[in-house]
Design a protein around this motif. Structure first.
Motif, mmCIF file in Angstrom:
data_model
loop_
_atom_site.group_PDB
_atom_site.id
_atom_site.type_symbol
_atom_site.label_atom_id
_atom_site.label_comp_id
_atom_site.label_asym_id
_atom_site.label_seq_id
_atom_site.Cartn_x
_atom_site.Cartn_y
_atom_site.Cartn_z
ATOM 1 N N UNK A 81 -11.444 73.518 63.228
ATOM 2 C CA UNK A 81 -10.281 73.557 62.327
ATOM 3 C C UNK A 81 -9.287 72.452 62.686
ATOM 4 N N UNK A 82 -9.220 72.118 63.977
ATOM 5 C CA UNK A 82 -8.350 71.017 64.402
ATOM 6 C C UNK A 82 -8.890 69.718 63.792
ATOM 7 N N UNK A 83 -10.200 69.503 63.956
ATOM 8 C CA UNK A 83 -10.815 68.282 63.405
ATOM 9 C C UNK A 83 -10.668 68.244 61.878
ATOM 10 N N UNK A 84 -10.829 69.397 61.235
ATOM 11 C CA UNK A 84 -10.760 69.448 59.770
ATOM 12 C C UNK A 84 -9.347 69.145 59.276
ATOM 13 N N UNK A 85 -8.346 69.747 59.906
ATOM 14 C CA UNK A 85 -6.969 69.515 59.444
ATOM 15 C C UNK A 85 -6.472 68.133 59.868
#
Ligand code: FMN
Length: 192
Positions: A81-85
């Motif tokens: 989710x960090x990479x996605x956001x």
């Protein structure tokens, strides 16, 4: 240890690891979330927390409009989710919908809290300043959300229960080892 010497800051990656957080906010009519690795605690009283946001981020426009943001501390198992956001723009997509991110209500500010975070700070914008090529946004922490299971009764992160997502640059994430904790009494060591 003989160290190599480099001019300037090099790749500016020598200070890592840093916690890979997700800053959430609500502005310009929508919720948004972005990965933030440049952040720091600043003051205890009042409790202040700073995040460094590039003026190229939609998130910055939202924070300055809403005067509020939240800092969400993520476990390694949700580092995607960090990479996605961090790899998408809130001006183009609804990241909550696209990445199926579950929200929880904040208490005092208008910004979503991430269900998958093990702790989060609700911050009212206290001050901000342009420092170099980023905006240093200082938030006053008005509410803390935390998973009781993730902390000991002394509010210490329990590394047997949660693996914090740490960022070491170059799109790489790591975590800590519970067995690496060393308890060192400062008074004992300072008075040796
Ligand atoms: C691990 C990671 C850490 C990041 N840290 C920061 C940061 O501290 N400050 C910043 O301005 N951008 C940072 N970024 C880049 C933003 O998260 C990225 O540009 C994001 O797409 C901005 O979203 P927005 O356009 O919705 O505001 C980081 C990206 C990643 C993957």
């Amino acid at each position: 240890m003989a160290k190599a010497i480099r001019d300037g800051a090099g790749k500016f990656s020598y200070h890592y690891p840093f916690h890979a957080t997700i800053v959430t906010c609500h502005g310009k009519g929508k919720d948004n979330a972005m990965a933030v690795a440049w952040h720091a605690p600043i003051s205890l009283n009042p409790p202040l927390y700073g995040v460094s946001i590039s003026p190229r981020r939609f998130t910055l426009e939202q924070i300055l409009e809403a005067n509020a943001f939240a800092v969400n501390f993520m476990p390694l198992k949700y580092a995607e989710l960090v990479a996605a956001t961090g790899g998408s723009k809130g001006s183009d997509v609804d990241k909550f919908e696209k990445f199926n991110m579950e929200k929880e209500e904040s208490v005092k500010i208008n910004a979503p809290i991430l269900k998958k975070a093990y702790a989060a700070y609700e911050c009212e914008l206290y001050d901000h300043a342009t420092l170099g090529d980023h905006e240093w946004c200082v938030g006053k922490i008005v509410t803390v959300h935390y998973d009781k299971m993730a902390f000991t009764d002394k509010d210490l992160l329990d590394l047997t229960k949660v693996d914090p997502a740490l960022y070491i640059s170059g799109e790489n994430y790591v975590t800590t080892l519970a067995s690496s904790v060393r308890h060192l009494e400062r008074n004992e060591y300072g008075n040796k």
